[in-house]
Design an enzyme around this catalytic site. Sequence first.
Site, PDB file in Angstrom:
ATOM      1  N   ASP A 107       0.849  -1.179   0.000  1.00 55.16           N
ATOM      2  CA  ASP A 107       0.000   0.000   0.000  1.00 55.16           C
ATOM      3  C   ASP A 107       0.892   1.239   0.000  1.00 55.16           C
ATOM      4  O   ASP A 107       1.619   1.494   0.963  1.00 55.16           O
ATOM      5  CB  ASP A 107      -0.856  -0.061   1.286  1.00 55.16           C
ATOM      6  CG  ASP A 107      -2.156   0.679   1.166  1.00 55.16           C
ATOM      7  OD1 ASP A 107      -2.194   1.690   0.456  1.00 55.16           O
ATOM      8  OD2 ASP A 107      -3.133   0.248   1.820  1.00 55.16           O
ATOM      9  N   ASP A 120      -2.876   4.592  -2.447  1.00 52.81           N
ATOM     10  CA  ASP A 120      -3.828   5.255  -1.563  1.00 52.81           C
ATOM     11  C   ASP A 120      -4.298   6.596  -2.164  1.00 52.81           C
ATOM     12  O   ASP A 120      -3.462   7.375  -2.642  1.00 52.81           O
ATOM     13  CB  ASP A 120      -3.112   5.505  -0.225  1.00 52.81           C
ATOM     14  CG  ASP A 120      -4.038   5.980   0.869  1.00 52.81           C
ATOM     15  OD1 ASP A 120      -4.979   5.244   1.205  1.00 52.81           O
ATOM     16  OD2 ASP A 120      -3.804   7.088   1.410  1.00 52.81           O
ATOM     17  N   GLU A 180      -6.837   3.775  -5.465  1.00 52.19           N
ATOM     18  CA  GLU A 180      -8.022   4.153  -4.702  1.00 52.19           C
ATOM     19  C   GLU A 180      -8.447   5.530  -5.188  1.00 52.19           C
ATOM     20  O   GLU A 180      -7.713   6.500  -5.041  1.00 52.19           O
ATOM     21  CB  GLU A 180      -7.719   4.200  -3.201  1.00 52.19           C
ATOM     22  CG  GLU A 180      -8.978   4.462  -2.395  1.00 52.19           C
ATOM     23  CD  GLU A 180      -8.719   4.984  -0.996  1.00 52.19           C
ATOM     24  OE1 GLU A 180      -9.597   4.834  -0.137  1.00 52.19           O
ATOM     25  OE2 GLU A 180      -7.644   5.571  -0.751  1.00 52.19           O
ATOM     26  N   HIS A 217     -11.128  -1.536   4.965  1.00 53.38           N
ATOM     27  CA  HIS A 217     -10.882  -1.056   6.326  1.00 53.38           C
ATOM     28  C   HIS A 217     -11.476   0.321   6.594  1.00 53.38           C
ATOM     29  O   HIS A 217     -11.346   0.840   7.703  1.00 53.38           O
ATOM     30  CB  HIS A 217      -9.374  -1.032   6.571  1.00 53.38           C
ATOM     31  CG  HIS A 217      -8.686  -0.062   5.649  1.00 53.38           C
ATOM     32  ND1 HIS A 217      -8.607  -0.277   4.289  1.00 53.38           N
ATOM     33  CD2 HIS A 217      -8.092   1.122   5.883  1.00 53.38           C
ATOM     34  CE1 HIS A 217      -7.984   0.752   3.720  1.00 53.38           C
ATOM     35  NE2 HIS A 217      -7.659   1.610   4.668  1.00 53.38           N
ATOM     36  N   ASP A 218     -12.089   0.935   5.585  1.00 55.59           N
ATOM     37  CA  ASP A 218     -12.709   2.250   5.773  1.00 55.59           C
ATOM     38  C   ASP A 218     -14.232   2.165   5.749  1.00 55.59           C
ATOM     39  O   ASP A 218     -14.905   3.180   5.884  1.00 55.59           O
ATOM     40  CB  ASP A 218     -12.289   3.213   4.643  1.00 55.59           C
ATOM     41  CG  ASP A 218     -10.801   3.492   4.630  1.00 55.59           C
ATOM     42  OD1 ASP A 218     -10.186   3.533   5.716  1.00 55.59           O
ATOM     43  OD2 ASP A 218     -10.247   3.661   3.530  1.00 55.59           O
TER      44      ASP A 218
HETATM   45  C1  GLC Z   1      -7.352   6.061   2.318  1.00 53.75           C
HETATM   46  C2  GLC Z   1      -7.197   4.935   3.286  1.00 53.75           C
HETATM   47  C3  GLC Z   1      -7.654   5.407   4.635  1.00 53.75           C
HETATM   48  C4  GLC Z   1      -6.789   6.566   5.044  1.00 53.75           C
HETATM   49  C5  GLC Z   1      -6.781   7.659   3.989  1.00 53.75           C
HETATM   50  C6  GLC Z   1      -5.658   8.625   4.216  1.00 53.75           C
HETATM   51  O1  GLC Z   1      -8.681   6.418   2.139  1.00 53.75           O
HETATM   52  O2  GLC Z   1      -7.870   3.806   2.845  1.00 53.75           O
HETATM   53  O3  GLC Z   1      -7.622   4.394   5.603  1.00 53.75           O
HETATM   54  O4  GLC Z   1      -7.232   7.095   6.259  1.00 53.75           O
HETATM   55  O5  GLC Z   1      -6.586   7.151   2.696  1.00 53.75           O
HETATM   56  O6  GLC Z   1      -4.432   8.021   3.945  1.00 53.75           O
END
Ligand code: GLC
Length: 536
Positions: A95, A190, A240, A314-315
Amino acid sequence: MKFFKSTVYQIYIKSFNDSNGDGIGDINGITEKLDYLKDLGVDYLWITPFFKSPQKDNGYDISNYLEIDPIFGTMEDFDNLIKESNKRKIGIMLDMVFNHTSTEHIWFKKALQGDEKYINYYIFKDEKTNWESKFGGNAWQYVKELDKYYLHLFDVTQADLNWDNKELREELKNVVRFWKKKGVSGFRFDVVNLISKPNKFVDDNIGDGRRFYTDGPNIHQYLKELVKDTNLEDMITVGEMSSTSLENCIKYSNPNEKELSQVFNFHHLKVDYKNKDKWELMEANLDELYDIFSLWQEEMYKNGGWNALFWCNHDQPRIVSRFGQDKEYRIISSKMLATFIHLLRGTPYIYQGEEIGMTNAYYKDISEYLDVESINYYNILLKKGKSKEEALNILSQRSRDNSRTPVQWNNTLNAGFSTGKPWMNLSNNYKEINVEKDIKDEQSILNYYKKLVSLRKKEDIISQGDIKFIKQDNNKIFIYKRTLNNEKLYCICNFSKEDIDLDMSKFKDYEVLIQNYSDVDYNKIRAYEAIVYIKR
Ligand code: GLC
Ligand code: CA
């Protein structure tokens, strides 16, 4: 494309498996479970960040990209994980958090000391704008050392990087090269569609600022450059994409563009946000859910894009507690939701615990929540006039901690996650919901996921077929059709606990490929039923 038949499993390392009893999941904990993962049939593991970090955002606040945080293990542990996963033909995806670093990163510290080179790694300005941080509050923080503000789209300890600076981009390429050399098979990037910031920073008078930096002006150019210079074309890479558009996602993931191999978007996970506000509850709008899936599936197909398919990460809260039902229909609705996702076109992702139907955390007290976003919003909700009960009720459905409770491996102490005190509270349903129980039960959710993963490998129609959604009068029924050469496949799902009349007699000469009930009723689709017909 070589990932057509693959399934990815996401590991939130802190809560996966603790090997040394300190209450925190770790790298050796993953290695211990490789046989379990092999048996599930997954091809890649996406592991959330285990790099050096003050852990304000559980590792998404990185203070050193090239070192492993000792709470997760050592570089030898990691080398061993690579070796052991290679043996089992499982690839490791890391990641890469490249939109921001922790303010504890040496680059940021040097910037604060006035070092021009590092000041230019970040976004320091004399004036702030009215943009909102995604974790609540204003997105700019004043620092007296420089008499300037720095941008932080996330927590105040997560300072945004300046991708318009070539030197910074080179620095990040070296991070990719370093981990590639270690033998990893791919990367998850990310919030990568936020890295390209606008030329001018101005107030947003109609929104929270995101329209200025989402899918920003140079985003495609920066991705192309990163991929080319670090030779990522043949690897599995997933971006993402926050609040993105279909048009951009086609570009991000169409192989001709040489950007990424697949994209996460989140539109389908906002259909229960009232007025688009995550912190206002609403029943899921199934019409919208249907429209989003049909649009994205069909258009990505037509335009050569590739979706990452998922309900959970995880979010996000646990899907069975969200679009399913986690009481008497927990098993059946988990299987229905899984069927729907796994037979779509794209690459499915399974988030740890999803494969046994883990539920939301159901914490009763604010002190149980650890997530920075959840705690910030709890306070914001109280300030807005919500009562403590109301705010807690919202968190119990929306908090990211819902999916971060430790994986429930068995019914012994701490669900077998750790022999020490877990870093966060477990869900108290681990006696009924755990891996060991599901392994023994042929009808379990786990065994159903195994079947779904293997079907994608066996059936070309799932990995490569055309896709078309077929709209029903009743918005609780979702049907899509896949075709490949002379083969036809129909996936039919009921997103409700009602039995609904549906004439399926035309499928009498089809084979049932997979289903979550034990018999077939051609006249109705039962509560949370999923049935897949195929004709060869
Ligand atoms: C992404 C991650 C999340 C994190 C954010 C900032 O959305 O999945 O868990 O808090 O980025 O890095
Ligand atoms: Ca540990």
